[in-house]
Design a protein around this motif. Sequence first.
Motif, short mmCIF file in Angstrom:
data_model
loop_
_atom_site.label_atom_id
_atom_site.label_comp_id
_atom_site.label_asym_id
_atom_site.label_seq_id
_atom_site.Cartn_x
_atom_site.Cartn_y
_atom_site.Cartn_z
N UNK A 120 1.06 -1.36 -0.11
CA UNK A 120 0.22 -0.22 -0.38
C UNK A 120 0.79 0.94 0.26
N UNK A 121 2.04 0.94 -0.07
CA UNK A 121 3.54 1.99 -0.31
C UNK A 121 3.02 2.76 -1.26
N UNK A 122 3.09 4.65 -1.56
CA UNK A 122 4.01 4.83 -2.88
C UNK A 122 4.64 5.86 -2.50
N UNK A 123 5.67 5.62 -2.87
CA UNK A 123 6.45 6.69 -3.20
C UNK A 123 7.42 7.65 -3.87
N UNK A 124 6.65 9.16 -3.69
CA UNK A 124 6.71 10.41 -4.52
C UNK A 124 7.62 10.67 -4.22
N UNK A 125 8.85 11.73 -4.88
CA UNK A 125 9.32 12.99 -4.70
C UNK A 125 8.66 14.24 -3.95
N UNK A 126 7.65 14.53 -4.10
CA UNK A 126 6.85 15.89 -3.08
C UNK A 126 5.22 15.65 -2.64
N UNK A 127 4.48 14.65 -3.17
CA UNK A 127 3.68 14.37 -2.40
C UNK A 127 1.95 14.90 -3.71
N UNK A 128 1.13 14.39 -2.88
CA UNK A 128 -0.46 14.73 -3.81
C UNK A 128 -1.35 15.03 -3.17
N UNK A 129 -2.23 15.64 -3.68
CA UNK A 129 -3.58 16.67 -4.44
C UNK A 129 -4.58 15.49 -3.79
N UNK A 131 -7.38 16.31 -2.69
CA UNK A 131 -8.70 16.71 -3.13
C UNK A 131 -9.28 16.10 -4.70
N UNK A 132 -7.78 15.07 -5.25
CA UNK A 132 -7.90 14.86 -6.91
C UNK A 132 -7.57 13.72 -6.86
N UNK A 133 -7.93 12.95 -7.93
CA UNK A 133 -7.83 11.19 -8.26
C UNK A 133 -5.96 11.49 -8.20
N UNK A 134 -5.75 10.32 -8.39
CA UNK A 134 -4.04 10.20 -8.80
C UNK A 134 -4.27 10.25 -10.42
N UNK A 135 -5.38 9.63 -10.62
CA UNK A 135 -4.42 9.78 -12.19
C UNK A 135 -5.21 10.99 -12.70
N UNK A 136 -5.61 12.20 -11.34
CA UNK A 136 -5.03 13.63 -12.73
C UNK A 136 -3.90 14.61 -12.46
N UNK A 137 -3.26 13.79 -11.59
CA UNK A 137 -1.10 14.52 -11.02
C UNK A 137 -0.75 14.79 -12.64
N UNK A 138 -0.05 15.28 -12.99
CA UNK A 138 0.90 15.22 -14.24
C UNK A 138 2.16 15.41 -13.34
N UNK A 139 3.61 14.54 -13.77
CA UNK A 139 4.64 13.93 -13.23
C UNK A 139 4.88 15.37 -12.69
N UNK A 140 5.26 17.17 -13.34
CA UNK A 140 5.23 17.85 -12.31
C UNK A 140 4.83 17.76 -10.65
N UNK A 141 4.25 17.78 -10.68
CA UNK A 141 2.55 17.93 -9.64
C UNK A 141 3.14 17.04 -8.76
#
Length: 227
Positions: A120-129, A131-141
């Motif tokens: 259930x682990x997700x590693x990303x540099x910045x994070x996620x919003x 309020x939005x689905x994961x599928x909506x996120x850009x690389x930059x975000x």
Amino acid sequence: MNTKPQFGNGVEAQHERFKIDSYGKIYIVGDVHGSRKILERLLTDLELAGDDLVVFVGDLVRKGPDSPGVIDLVREDSRLVSVRGNNEQKIVRGDKNPDWLRESDREYFQSLPVAISFDEVLVVHGGIDPQRSLADHTVEELLTMRSPHGDGYDGPFWYDDYEGPYRVFFGHTVHDHPVEREHAVGLDTGCVYGGTLTAYDYRNDEFHTVEAKTHQERANSKIVDPA
Ligand SMILES: [Mn+2]
């Protein structure tokens, strides 16, 4: 539950999913920023076995004294993997061309996944919003997320409102000690600013820290107390 995160088209090709059953210990490590000596001390402390895995949250380079040394250390050891940080991304985009940069470094940064996941682990540099689905996120975000509905270092931070389903391990936002929440773990403890380098031991739910001896000034307003 073992739910693979579903990213949008631009990100999914840069998402690396790990099956971790065959690994021994698993560590997730905060921003290194060219601090090779402190990274060496951390790796010595961890006493890695042949089947262990270390996942870095990105920002291996820039700001510190030995970026190429950190790249070489990570590239040459197959147990060490990293997601791409915004500092690697700046070099991939050509916005930064530091004088230590070798052509193979840029190719290496480009090859780094934007996201790594297991269980259930997700590693990303910045994070996620939240309020939005994961599928909506850009690389930059994913590489720069901090306060999606607030104001930079004044917050509120994305992880203040994120309630899963994943447990997101991230760097990017410097804290004076690790952020430790059910669904968010912040590992950038500012080793290049005289703080510490932090590793999280996933199998044992423990933090390991190594004190930095380097020192770069950073305004207190840009170091967050997660308490
Ligand atoms: Mn950073």
